[in-house]
Design an enzyme around this catalytic site. Structure first.
Site, PDB file in Angstrom:
ATOM      1  N   TRP A 190       5.852 -10.469   0.980  1.00 13.51           N
ATOM      2  CA  TRP A 190       5.367  -9.731   2.137  1.00 13.51           C
ATOM      3  C   TRP A 190       6.076 -10.254   3.384  1.00 13.51           C
ATOM      4  O   TRP A 190       6.346 -11.454   3.492  1.00 13.51           O
ATOM      5  CB  TRP A 190       3.846  -9.914   2.251  1.00 13.51           C
ATOM      6  CG  TRP A 190       3.197  -9.005   3.251  1.00 13.51           C
ATOM      7  CD1 TRP A 190       2.743  -7.749   3.021  1.00 13.51           C
ATOM      8  CD2 TRP A 190       2.919  -9.291   4.629  1.00 13.51           C
ATOM      9  NE1 TRP A 190       2.210  -7.221   4.176  1.00 13.51           N
ATOM     10  CE2 TRP A 190       2.308  -8.154   5.176  1.00 13.51           C
ATOM     11  CE3 TRP A 190       3.147 -10.396   5.450  1.00 13.51           C
ATOM     12  CZ2 TRP A 190       1.904  -8.066   6.510  1.00 13.51           C
ATOM     13  CZ3 TRP A 190       2.751 -10.327   6.783  1.00 13.51           C
ATOM     14  CH2 TRP A 190       2.138  -9.174   7.296  1.00 13.51           C
TER      15      TRP A 190
ATOM     16  N   ASP B 102       0.783  -1.247   0.000  1.00 16.39           N
ATOM     17  CA  ASP B 102       0.000   0.000   0.000  1.00 16.39           C
ATOM     18  C   ASP B 102       0.819   1.305   0.000  1.00 16.39           C
ATOM     19  O   ASP B 102       1.787   1.425   0.758  1.00 16.39           O
ATOM     20  CB  ASP B 102      -0.877   0.084   1.257  1.00 16.39           C
ATOM     21  CG  ASP B 102      -1.494  -1.230   1.633  1.00 16.39           C
ATOM     22  OD1 ASP B 102      -1.448  -2.177   0.846  1.00 16.39           O
ATOM     23  OD2 ASP B 102      -2.023  -1.301   2.753  1.00 16.39           O
TER      24      ASP B 102
END
Ligand code: FRU
Length: 493
Positions: free
Chosen positions: A67, A43
């Protein structure tokens, strides 16, 4: 996290990124999109204009192309055209953020930049199996580069498993914060808090509850005025695909309504996708100094391996998009006008008619390009028409208007690498206008005035790439067929 300082964690993270960057593969690394030097990003965070520069922070895992424990990466620019990589801004260092400095936003407060983020912990210390422990935290900076954490400002009922992604704005002396929550009855909600100083916060209300019972959490909510309305953008977790919509593991959309401070948000629309493409998530907006509302989204994904992971990097942001609101209450988004400054050369075919099942080369040999196409649909009878991006080794992606479906699509079936399948946005009106931003590893398509967009990562096989116009099972007349080559956004490249 005893014995850990953020300074030491940041230095360790920088070394890790430098090591990854030394082995980075560049076949898909973006020329005109923000990405980390290496490693994973998701994000956009903390978007702002501060101390004379635009700042974009982002969720970043510096230790690999997947991630992992979240940091805030950082890039900055004087003009939103040319960017430079900045040192990583935030790293886990407190008990409350030991498993991740999650998403959040920024506010300019006098001479300081104040950022709000979610401190994230796995309840069991290892993974999500037993839920999350999430609180909203604050950090402050005098220069946008070096931050001092000031700790937790909002805690929620500890039993709620999802409680994250603060977006803060100010009206007069009042600060407002929204974030996403999974409620006790497992519904996706946006909670609103207020403050008079940014430090002490009070619960105001549940400002939005998704009427969709499949949505159990709304990630990365954003709430801002557009025209005389308010828009709530959010990313519902849970909904299954419906027709052309909600097809990705992660989807972003919005509702438009009325809101005044101290009151309820009154929705005037249902949920609409913010972008119909395969990779568009967690958009965040900010107000530029001249009042424009500008948003970046994340182009990546959590659900399947991404082809660029093998090149030591993963994830990029969209180009900055200026938002507007139509009388039909649909949000318009188009690349900011600054984007055109990246153009270095232009091919203009003028008017071109393409015969049945024929092709015409628009631009041979391209990396990044900004392409404008106009097609009066009544002037031809093609069932599909548009542009193929093709390598000389036989891979291609198709960007087409499909007359049977009445949609514009990106089809990745023969891309060579990465996910296949297609994504498609609705089109109305007699004249098709497309703006197509091509980068080494992505395509963003804006339809007409930007009421619909389709954005996907595309990982074409090796070889020289060309943009070719086509008409299928009929003819097409292009009244505008222009391709601009684009230079790099990176300082010194
Ligand atoms: C959305 C999200 C956010 C969270 C962040 C963690 O992509 O899951 O809800 O803050 O990513 O990286």
């Amino acid at each position: 996290m005893t014995g850990v300082t953020m300074e030491a964690e940041l230095a360790r993270a920088e070394r890790a990124v430098a090591e990854l960057a030394a082995g980075r593969g560049d076949r898909w690394y973006p020329l005109v999109h923000i990405a980390a030097d290496a490693g994973w990003i998701n994000d956009p965070n903390g978007l702002c204009h501060f101390a004379g520069r635009y700042h974009v922070y982002f969720q970043h895992h510096p230790y690999g192309a997947q991630w992992g424990p979240m940091h805030w990466g950082h890039v900055s620019s004087e003009d939103m055209v040319t960017w430079r990589h900045e040192p990583i801004a935030l790293a886990p260092s407190l008990q409350e953020d030991r498993d991740g400095v999650f998403s959040g936003s920024a506010i300019v407060d006098g001479d300081d930049l104040v950022v709000f983020y979610t401190g994230h912990r796995w309840r069991n210390g290892v993974d999500e199996d037993d839920g999350n422990l999430q609180v909203q935290c604050v950090a402050r900076s005098g220069d946008g580069t070096t931050f001092v954490k000031e700790g937790v400002v909002v805690t929620g009922p500890p039993e709620l498993p999802h409680f994250r992604d603060p977006k803060v704005w100010r009206i007069g002396d009042t600060w407002y914060m929204v974030f996403g929550v999974c409620s006790a009855d497992e519904r996706g909600e946006v909670w609103l808090y207020t403050s008079t100083d940014g430090a002490a916060w009070e619960f105001d209300r549940v400002v939005f509850r998704d009427p969709d019972p499949e949505a159990f959490m709304l990630e990365c909510p954003d709430m801002f005025p557009l025209g005389d309305k308010w828009v709530i953008v959010y990313c519902p977790m849970g909904p299954k695909p419906r027709g052309y919509g909600l097809r990705n593991g992660h989807n972003a959309g919005y509702v438009v309504g009325d809101w005044e401070p101290g009151g309820d948000f009154v929705p005037l629309t249902g949920f609409r996708p913010a972008d119909w493409g395969g990779n568009y998530y967690a958009p965040q907006s900010f107000e530029a100094p001249d009042g424009r509302r500008i948003a970046y989204g994340w182009m990546g994904g959590f659900d399947h391996p991404i082809a660029s992971m093998r090149d030591s990097w993963c994830g990029q942001l969209t180009v900055p998009r200026e938002l507007g609101l139509g009388a039909d209450l649909r949000v318009r988004s188009l690349p900011v006008r600054e984007f055109a400054q990246l153009r270095t050369g232009t091919v203009d075919l003028g008017e071109v008619t393409i015969g049945r099942d024929e092709e015409v080369t628009l631009m041979p040999g391209l990396d990044a390009a900004d392409i404008e196409l106009t097609v009066p649909l009544a002037d031809g009878d093609a069932e599909r028409l548009g542009m193929v991006l093709r390598t000389d080794t036989g891979n291609e992606i198709v960007i087409a208007y499909d007359d049977q479906a009445g949609r514009v699509l990106i089809d990745r079936r023969r891309a060579g690498y990465g996910e296949r399948g297609y994504r498609a946005a609705p089109v109305d009106g007699p004249v098709l206008e497309l703006r197509i931003v091509v980068d080494r590893g992505s395509v963003e398509v804006f339809v007409g005035d930007g009421a619909e967009c389709v954005s996907s990562l595309v990982f074409l096989g090796e070889g020289v790439r060309s943009a070719v116009l086509f008409a299928e099972s009929g003819t097409a007349r292009f009244t505008r067929a222009v391709a601009h080559r684009l230079g790099s956004i990176w300082e010194g490249v």
